[in-house]
Design a protein around this motif. Structure first.
Motif, short mmCIF file in Angstrom:
data_model
loop_
_atom_site.label_atom_id
_atom_site.label_comp_id
_atom_site.label_asym_id
_atom_site.label_seq_id
_atom_site.Cartn_x
_atom_site.Cartn_y
_atom_site.Cartn_z
N GLY A 126 0.81 -1.22 0.00
CA GLY A 126 0.00 0.00 0.00
C GLY A 126 0.84 1.27 0.00
O GLY A 126 0.39 2.31 0.47
N THR A 127 2.04 1.20 -0.53
CA THR A 127 2.93 2.36 -0.55
C THR A 127 2.56 3.32 -1.68
O THR A 127 1.92 2.91 -2.67
CB THR A 127 4.39 1.93 -0.76
OG1 THR A 127 4.52 1.36 -2.07
CG2 THR A 127 4.84 0.93 0.30
N PRO A 128 2.97 4.58 -1.55
CA PRO A 128 2.73 5.52 -2.65
C PRO A 128 3.33 5.04 -3.98
O PRO A 128 2.72 5.22 -5.03
CB PRO A 128 3.41 6.81 -2.17
CG PRO A 128 3.32 6.72 -0.67
CD PRO A 128 3.51 5.26 -0.37
N ASP A 129 4.50 4.41 -3.93
CA ASP A 129 5.12 3.90 -5.16
C ASP A 129 4.24 2.85 -5.83
O ASP A 129 4.11 2.84 -7.06
CB ASP A 129 6.50 3.29 -4.88
CG ASP A 129 7.55 4.33 -4.55
OD1 ASP A 129 7.33 5.53 -4.85
OD2 ASP A 129 8.58 3.95 -3.96
N GLU A 130 3.66 1.95 -5.02
CA GLU A 130 2.78 0.92 -5.59
C GLU A 130 1.56 1.54 -6.27
O GLU A 130 1.15 1.10 -7.35
CB GLU A 130 2.32 -0.05 -4.51
CG GLU A 130 3.36 -1.03 -4.06
CD GLU A 130 2.81 -1.96 -3.00
OE1 GLU A 130 2.80 -3.17 -3.24
OE2 GLU A 130 2.38 -1.46 -1.93
N PHE A 131 0.98 2.54 -5.62
CA PHE A 131 -0.20 3.17 -6.20
C PHE A 131 0.16 3.97 -7.45
O PHE A 131 -0.55 3.92 -8.45
CB PHE A 131 -0.94 4.03 -5.17
CG PHE A 131 -1.84 3.22 -4.30
CD1 PHE A 131 -3.10 2.86 -4.73
CD2 PHE A 131 -1.42 2.77 -3.07
CE1 PHE A 131 -3.94 2.08 -3.95
CE2 PHE A 131 -2.24 1.99 -2.28
CZ PHE A 131 -3.50 1.65 -2.72
N GLU A 132 1.28 4.67 -7.42
CA GLU A 132 1.70 5.41 -8.61
C GLU A 132 1.90 4.46 -9.79
O GLU A 132 1.58 4.80 -10.93
CB GLU A 132 3.00 6.17 -8.33
CG GLU A 132 3.45 7.00 -9.51
CD GLU A 132 4.71 7.77 -9.24
OE1 GLU A 132 5.10 8.55 -10.15
OE2 GLU A 132 5.33 7.62 -8.17
N ALA A 133 2.39 3.28 -9.53
CA ALA A 133 2.63 2.29 -10.59
C ALA A 133 1.32 1.83 -11.25
O ALA A 133 1.34 1.25 -12.34
CB ALA A 133 3.39 1.09 -10.04
N LEU A 134 0.19 2.10 -10.62
CA LEU A 134 -1.11 1.71 -11.17
C LEU A 134 -1.65 2.74 -12.18
O LEU A 134 -2.72 2.53 -12.77
CB LEU A 134 -2.13 1.49 -10.05
CG LEU A 134 -1.85 0.32 -9.12
CD1 LEU A 134 -2.79 0.34 -7.93
CD2 LEU A 134 -1.94 -0.99 -9.87
N ALA A 135 -0.91 3.83 -12.39
CA ALA A 135 -1.34 4.84 -13.35
C ALA A 135 -1.52 4.19 -14.72
O ALA A 135 -0.66 3.43 -15.19
CB ALA A 135 -0.32 5.97 -13.43
N GLY A 136 -2.65 4.46 -15.33
CA GLY A 136 -2.96 3.86 -16.62
C GLY A 136 -3.74 2.56 -16.50
O GLY A 136 -4.28 2.07 -17.48
#
Length: 147
Positions: A126-136
């Motif tokens: 649930g890290t910001p990096d994991e969520f950013e990787a979901l872009a698109g």
């Protein structure tokens, strides 16, 4: 990722949230978005947890291919309701690049969404990096007031 499905409890929980909101009882930070269905033309309502980021109101789809996101995308306008207060909004979907900073902010602003994403298998920690990787992959929308 495209094979992810919402958890079985989601539809019954959404019915409860919508029912409480309908009689004027706010349910935490949740709001109900109502839009015209893309196929039926009937009104469709979905609970969600919008959050403010840099002065604008955003929401993130809980999983790829969510029906409510397709309806919101097609409708372009809708009504956000919390308790007895409603507001007409323009619904703008962000492209992947614009969604990145919003997705990075999501875990801090919507902790309940982090738990949902973990249980759904979208993220591990649930890290910001994991969520950013979901872009698109996940739809991200901005709600602008209709004046």
């Amino acid at each position: 990722m495209s094979e992810l499905r919402p958890p079985r409890y989601l539809k019954p929980m959404n019915r409860i949230v919508k029912g409480l909101q309908k009689i004027g009882i706010p349910t935490g930070p949740a709001m109900v978005l109502t839009v015209t269905g893309r196929r039926t033309g009937r009104l469709r309502s979905t609970p969600m947890t919008p959050f403010t980021y840099r002065g604008d109101l955003y929401t993130v789809a809980g999983y790829p291919g969510a029906d409510w996101a397709a309806n919101a995308r097609a409708a372009g306008v809708g009504t956000l309701t919390r308790g007895r207060r409603s507001q007409r909004v323009r619904i703008i979907e962000l492209d992947a690049e614009d969604a990145r900073p919003v997705l990075r902010e999501f875990p801090a602003r919507v902790p309940v969404g982090v738990g949902f994403a973990k249980r759904s298998g979208l993220v591990r920690e649930g890290t910001p990096d994991e969520f950013e990787a979901l872009a698109g992959q996940l739809a991200v929308f901005r709600f602008d007031p209709v004046t």
